[in-house]
Scaffold this active site. Sequence first.
Site, PDB file in Angstrom:
ATOM      1  CB  SER A 382      -7.784 -29.394  42.811  1.00  0.00           C
ATOM      2  OG  SER A 382      -8.682 -28.321  42.749  1.00  0.00           O
ATOM      3  CG  ASP A 470      -3.675 -22.917  44.856  1.00  0.00           C
ATOM      4  OD1 ASP A 470      -4.347 -22.364  43.971  1.00  0.00           O
ATOM      5  OD2 ASP A 470      -3.886 -24.078  45.240  1.00  0.00           O
ATOM      6  CG  HIS A 502      -4.801 -25.140  41.899  1.00  0.00           C
ATOM      7  ND1 HIS A 502      -5.144 -25.412  43.209  1.00  0.00           N
ATOM      8  CD2 HIS A 502      -5.615 -25.918  41.132  1.00  0.00           C
ATOM      9  CE1 HIS A 502      -6.121 -26.304  43.239  1.00  0.00           C
ATOM     10  NE2 HIS A 502      -6.419 -26.634  41.989  1.00  0.00           N
TER      11      HIS A 502
END
Length: 528
Positions: A382, A470, A502
Amino acid sequence: CESRVLYVAEWKRPTVESSDSASSPSAVDSTEDGHLFWDDWGEGLTSKSVPVLCVADVGKGTVTVLQGVPPHVSPGQALWAHDGQGVFFVGWWHEPFRLECLCGDTNSVSSPRLSPDGCFLVYLQGQVFGPHGQCLSMQQVQKRTISVLVDVVQRPKKEDFAGLYEALPPRCWAADSQRVVFSSARRNWRDLFVVDRTTRRVTRLSDPEIVGSWKLLTIQNDLMVVHCSHLNEAPRLAVAFLPSAGLEAQVSWDPLDEGRLLGVIVDILDISPTPQEDNPEYSGLDFGALLVTPNHLPSGTKVPLVVFVHGGPHSQFFTEWNVTSAGLATLGFAVLMVNYRGSTGFGQDSILSLTGNIGSQDVKDVQAVTLDPNKVVVMGGSHGGFLACHLIGQYPDFYKACVVRNPVINAATLLGTSDIVDWRYSCMGLQYSYDQLPTPEALTTMLQKSPITHAPQIKAPVLLLLGGKDRRVSPHQGLELYRALKSRGSPVRLLWFEEDGHSLDRVDTQADCFLNTVLWFQQHLHLH
């Protein structure tokens, strides 16, 4: 309420053939056809759009949907009132559209917890459209009067309480209805605290003799159950009775089993930026890092280093068991985890210092700790992937390989695809509102702060791990970097996990990702 269960469920949408408007929430037009778009709550809550409060009566075998929730509000985190005749809940506005954790015009609240005597309610409060993961205040309610119990901590001293950064456990009140027990970050640690609502004094309850991080699981009749671990010690439980008010320092902990140690050396680092890298608006801030080094290798062995970057960006690595770093250390890697300025646990000033400075301040903090350019690789997910890609682009000759999970690559193209669109604006130091439309200036800022601008300089081989479902960071972000690198003949490999979101947290996916990460690093560090 022992015979009734209060819970949150998704309202059953009416079918085109048969609709039941009498039982539908007032905000929903049950006469719409089957092609109507239903906005949902995003990552982790895909297809969850209209939550309702339900009561299951165990004795009668019935389920009732509670009425009276305002039509513009989605209810959650519900709990019974003391007499069992009412409920408290957090309401998230879903108009004009659903956006994570927005409960009002200026404040967002969470974790309501009612005292055993039913006289006091505490909850956590943060700023709407502020940084995700900010330092929170704890508010208390008595007879409809709201006051601050624990305030936001701007800049704590090293050994002091550093603020509230995580949800309260479902049971956190002492039996006397006077004190609240909770866990929170303190620099590189997670510690256990108690606050007295009459004196507003916060006291640390963690045992300094049991080194590591502590997380409260529950407290019942003053019996506290905690989870404690360290980077070199597997998790275990400990219990203790909370002493009387004012005598908390006398708490005595009993571990329920022996600690299982991992053969590694752990160093806790405190780092101050150089004068050149000091943030003039928030001058004098420092940050931390955790270094895990294997101690089972022959003397003189040059240990390869994995720089492990956390996401958020407002989150952190704790001195607690981390299966990824433990696995890497067991295989002969040293692991460096940097809590750059902007990480939680260092006060609100640290968090705010990163606003508008992502891609520069956080990148330089990580690089400042990573001094030895020999056999260094980098990984992150991320925002950690965002930083990892910045690092290999800004320091192309330093890192030998890179692995990233669902990375943010181009904030400008992410803008219309993320379920938390406000996050992109706040990270960039830009104001956000529901009716916000992107301007050329805002899009330029987002692009300039993104790692895609450094793609032509990337030399390190890159392994991309992407979740096909995601909702937080679209997999097309990773594809954008993949195509940019492929077009230049740069070494890149992409693994696509069709059913993952995610976090890539399905068990088989986690195993696949870890094995491929290790093999990628071994291959490009020539460790075979």
